[in-house]
Each structure stands twice: as C-alpha cells, then as structure tokens.
Design an enzyme around this catalytic site. Structure first.
Site, PDB file in Angstrom:
ATOM      1  N   PHE A 113       0.851  -1.193   0.000  1.00 47.57           N
ATOM      2  CA  PHE A 113       0.000   0.000   0.000  1.00 47.57           C
ATOM      3  C   PHE A 113       0.890   1.248   0.000  1.00 47.57           C
ATOM      4  O   PHE A 113       1.854   1.313   0.762  1.00 47.57           O
ATOM      5  CB  PHE A 113      -0.911  -0.020   1.240  1.00 47.57           C
ATOM      6  N   ASP A 200       1.769  -5.948   7.578  1.00 49.29           N
ATOM      7  CA  ASP A 200       0.588  -5.091   7.553  1.00 49.29           C
ATOM      8  C   ASP A 200      -0.607  -6.013   7.313  1.00 49.29           C
ATOM      9  O   ASP A 200      -0.688  -6.690   6.276  1.00 49.29           O
ATOM     10  CB  ASP A 200       0.746  -4.057   6.437  1.00 49.29           C
ATOM     11  N   TYR A 225     -11.201  -0.687  10.510  1.00 51.68           N
ATOM     12  CA  TYR A 225     -12.418  -0.193   9.843  1.00 51.68           C
ATOM     13  C   TYR A 225     -12.840  -1.069   8.667  1.00 51.68           C
ATOM     14  O   TYR A 225     -13.873  -0.832   8.070  1.00 51.68           O
ATOM     15  CB  TYR A 225     -12.273   1.266   9.390  1.00 51.68           C
ATOM     16  N   LYS A 226     -12.014  -2.073   8.320  1.00 48.09           N
ATOM     17  CA  LYS A 226     -12.376  -2.924   7.182  1.00 48.09           C
ATOM     18  C   LYS A 226     -13.144  -4.153   7.705  1.00 48.09           C
ATOM     19  O   LYS A 226     -14.288  -4.036   8.088  1.00 48.09           O
ATOM     20  CB  LYS A 226     -11.113  -3.330   6.428  1.00 48.09           C
ATOM     21  N   ARG A 372     -12.827  -3.974  -7.407  1.00 50.70           N
ATOM     22  CA  ARG A 372     -12.585  -4.853  -6.246  1.00 50.70           C
ATOM     23  C   ARG A 372     -13.912  -5.250  -5.608  1.00 50.70           C
ATOM     24  O   ARG A 372     -14.787  -4.405  -5.406  1.00 50.70           O
ATOM     25  CB  ARG A 372     -11.819  -4.098  -5.146  1.00 50.70           C
TER      26      ARG A 372
HETATM   27  C1  LIG Z   1      -2.619  -2.184   3.393  1.00 55.67           C
HETATM   28  C2  LIG Z   1      -2.862  -0.817   3.934  1.00 55.67           C
HETATM   29  N1  LIG Z   1      -1.882  -0.212   4.644  1.00 55.67           N
HETATM   30  C3  LIG Z   1      -2.048   1.030   5.138  1.00 55.67           C
HETATM   31  C4  LIG Z   1      -3.227   1.738   4.956  1.00 55.67           C
HETATM   32  C5  LIG Z   1      -3.358   3.117   5.524  1.00 55.67           C
HETATM   33  O1  LIG Z   1      -4.176   3.105   6.643  1.00 55.67           O
HETATM   34  P1  LIG Z   1      -4.570   4.419   7.433  1.00 55.67           P
HETATM   35  O2  LIG Z   1      -5.293   5.311   6.458  1.00 55.67           O
HETATM   36  O3  LIG Z   1      -5.495   3.955   8.521  1.00 55.67           O
HETATM   37  O4  LIG Z   1      -3.341   5.054   7.963  1.00 55.67           O
HETATM   38  C6  LIG Z   1      -4.277   1.127   4.238  1.00 55.67           C
HETATM   39  C7  LIG Z   1      -5.548   1.836   4.023  1.00 55.67           C
HETATM   40  O5  LIG Z   1      -6.484   1.357   3.458  1.00 55.67           O
HETATM   41  C8  LIG Z   1      -4.084  -0.173   3.706  1.00 55.67           C
HETATM   42  O6  LIG Z   1      -5.037  -0.775   2.988  1.00 55.67           O
END
Ligand SMILES: Cc1ncc(COP(=O)(O)O)c(C=O)c1O
Length: 413
Positions: A113, A200, A225-226, A372
């Site tokens: 990400f 992660d 939140y997911k 998705r």
């Molecule tokens: C794999 C992954 N890492 C990091 C993040 C970033 O998360 P946050 O916006 O809560 O900092 C996300 C957000 O969707 C994500 O999907």
C-alpha cells in the site's frame, strides 16, 4: 459451527444493497450506535473526567488490543490500539531498523500500500538527514551506513531476502489484487537471514486466520475499519512480539507510552512491553464503537469464516467467468493464494463500478483499472454473491456503464 445468519443479523445493512466493500469499510453493527450513545450520555455526560478511571477509558487501548489478539493469532498483552495504521507502520519500522543497526536495507514490494511505502521513504530520508547533522538517537549506526528502501515485485520478495536486509515491510494481502503472501515462509526466511519482519494486516485481520505467534512475526500492524467493522476512521492496532517488546523503541513516542505518564517527566522513559507503543490520548468514542463490533466475533471460527469466504469468492468468480469469459481476473485463481477479495480488470472499471452501485451492488475501484469485490461471510450470503455477479455481467454486456454520470470521478473511489 459458526452460524452466519446470526452474525448477519448483528449488522444494520440498508435494504436492497449487496455490500461487497467490507474490505474497505465494514458496515454498522447494530449494537455500536447504542453503545456509543450510552458511552456519551452515561460515561462522558455523567462521569466527565472521572471516566478515564471509573469507566476504564485509560486502559481501553489494551483491553481492545486483547480482544483483537485472538483474531490475529497473537499472545495476550501483545497488541495495543491507537492512531492510524500509517502511524503504526512508522512506529514499527523505526523500532525495527534500530534493532538492526548494522544493516541498511528495508525490503518491501511493489504491491504494498502506498502509505506504507511513503512512511518508509520519509523515514529513510529523515534518518539520513539526522545522520548528516550528527543527531544522536543513541543508536550505534555507522555514519556512512545510510538506509535504503528496496522495492521488488511481490513474487521476488523471497529471493531478495539476504543478509543486507534489516527488516521486511510487507502487506500480507495485496489491496488491489488480493494476492496473499506466505507469512510463515517469508518470516522464516527473513529470520534465517537475520532480518526482522513487519506484517501489515489491513486486509487480513477479520478476513482470514492469521497466526502471528506461530509464524514468529516480529511486528504487525493493521486497521479496524475494514473486516473488523469498527467504523470510518476506527483506530489501528500494533503487535510486537513479546520477545522484543521491552527492546523496541518507536521513534514516535508520546506521553501515554511513558513508564509513568502522570509523573510528567520531560525525558521519555518507555513503558514496559506493548504499552510503549501508545502515543497520546486514545479515541474513546471510536474504540467504544469498535468494542461493540468485536462482540460479533464471539463464537466465530476463523477457519469456518475462511471456508465460507472461499465458497463465496469461488462462486463469484465462476458466475462472472460463465457470463464474461473475457474479463481478466486480477486476483490469483487459486483460493489459497488470495485473501478475501476478488478483483477484475477493465479499462472502464470506474464507470462499471458506479453503474453497479446505482443497481445496489457496492464494490470499489482502484486505479488504474481494478474493480474490487470483498467477500465477508459475517453478513454476505451466496444468493447475494450470485446476484452481484449477474448484475456485473448485465452492466458489462449491455454497456449500461457507458453514461456520462458514471465517469465523474468522486474524491474517494
Ligand atoms: C494495506 C494498507 N496499509 C495502510 C493503509 C493506511 O491506513 P490508514 O489510512 O489507517 O493510515 C491502508 C488503508 O487502506 C491499507 O489498505
């Protein structure tokens, strides 16, 4: 036996909507609204500042962490809540690189990400600037031993782990394709090379069984939140292997991670264990909503969840392939190599997703061409899954997406 009709009844889902976006934002648990309202009126309203002690707000980040722990295969007392996932990535990464001062490479992959990669890039730059200015962070790193962020293709990660790697920073389930890394194998490989691992779990926690302790993972971070349904902006979690918890120093420290926050000592002395990963005042309202959402997991078998998620996603892929054989699947075809989402590619993916949403099927779009769809057995049924596949095929075959209103890009896609 997990009764998914019972878990489904625990959610307040809008009539007529087929929700395939729980991999982005989980729906509202019925009990959350009432729980937050009660917290506001009875705790905040009546107790005022006394709530920190009398209602247990101060210990809530650990209490909630202990409820997340079994969902990610973590030891009790090894998880704490707070901040956002990006912040927790920074803490884990800064702590890990300090634990390998003789090594210079952070290894990640191109499917990670972007926020994780940004955090790593800027940490590397900041540590370089610190080294140039002779900033002493109490770590014995050779002055010319600058850090490097090395990004390889996901399938090249294993081969890229050698004895130059300080830490691997990997997202277990790819946010675009759903491709699943082999956590146990990559962690073992990293350890054999003397490297640490950060996982992660944004698209893993609540989506499939995770076995952090069994894999020997060093650090893990994730959002709630997911698949954990904590609500928009729900706080993140961080896991530190208990073997490292008293050695790890997050460069982002705050008073609530101090050994004695209310001594107001100007010098940061880390609290023992995972508590040091706390930063500032926790988001009590958000944690209260999350606590209500976590009740739904009582009695849910993660193995049963995984089985059902595979049944739903396989049914979706088969139904789409039957009507749209030319639509490229962006996810691995073998279910054991996927998380709990399925993605397809199409040059007009954005407009197709908008047309589907207009027909009550909510998925999402990720640039440049990914549609998705998340599969969440807690509240999604096989009938809905098959209907969603049918509607997707209708939208594509009739070109119903080809309308100007479906091309207007919203801020959040
Ligand atoms: C794999 C992954 N890492 C990091 C993040 C970033 O998360 P946050 O916006 O809560 O900092 C996300 C957000 O969707 C994500 O999907």
């Amino acid at each position: 036996m997990t009764d998914f009709s019972q878990t489904r009844a625990a959610f307040d889902l809008p009539e007529g909507v087929i929700y395939l976006d729980g991999n982005s934002l989980g729906p509202l648990p019925r009990s959350a609204a009432e729980r937050v309202a009660r917290m506001m009126t009875q705790e905040w309203g009546r107790l005022l500042i006394r709530g920190w002690n009398e209602a247990g707000w101060y210990v809530q980040p650990r209490r909630v962490g202990d409820r997340i722990a079994p969902l990610i295969g973590a030891e009790p007392g090894s998880v704490v809540m707070g901040d956002t996932l990006s912040v927790k990535v920074f803490q884990a990464l800064s702590a890990a690189v300090e634990m390998r001062p003789e090594r210079r490479v952070i290894l990640s992959d191109s499917g990670n990400f972007p926020s994780d990669l940004y955090v790593a890039q800027e940490l590397v730059a900041a540590l370089d600037r610190g080294a140039d200015r002779g900033v002493d962070r109490g770590v014995d790193r050779e002055p010319d031993l600058g850090l490097e962020l090395r990004i390889v293709a996901p399938e090249e990660v294993e081969a890229a782990i050698d004895d130059s790697i300080a830490v691997t920073l990997l997202t277990e389930v790819d946010y675009r394709t759903g491709r699943l890394h082999d956590m146990a194998a990559l962690t073992a490989r990293a350890h054999a090379a003397g490297a640490l691992t950060i996982w992660d779990l944004a698209h893993s926690a609540g989506a499939l069984p995770v076995r952090l302790a069994e894999a020997g993972a060093d650090f893990a971070v994730g959002c709630t939140y997911k698949y954990l349904n904590g609500g928009p902006g729900a706080p993140a979690f961080i896991y530190v292997d208990p073997r490292h918890a008293d050695a790890a120093r997050p460069a982002l420290a705050g008073w609530m991670g101090h050994a004695a926050p209310f001594a107001f000592d100007p010098h940061w002395t880390p609290a023992s264990g995972i508590e040091r990963m706390r930063v500032g005042t926790p988001p009590v309202l958000a944690l209260t909503a999350l606590e209500a959402a976590l009740d739904i997991w009582e009695g849910v078998s993660l193995d049963a969840l995984r089985q059902e998620s595979i049944r739903l996603s396989e049914a979706f892929i088969a139904a789409v392939a039957a009507r749209l054989p030319g639509l490229p699947l962006a996810s691995p075809r073998e279910p054991e190599r996927r998380g709990s989402q399925v993605s397809f590619r199409h040059p007009d993916a954005y407009a197709i997703v908008q047309a589907l949403i207009a027909r009550g099927v909510i998925g999402d779009f990720r640039a440049p061409d990914i549609m998705r769809f998340g599969f969440t057995p807690l509240y999604l049924t096989l009938v809905e899954t098959e209907k969603a596949a049918d509607l997707l095929a209708d939208v594509v075959l009739t070109e119903a997406w080809n309308q100007p209103e479906y091309r207007i890009r919203a801020q959040v896609t």
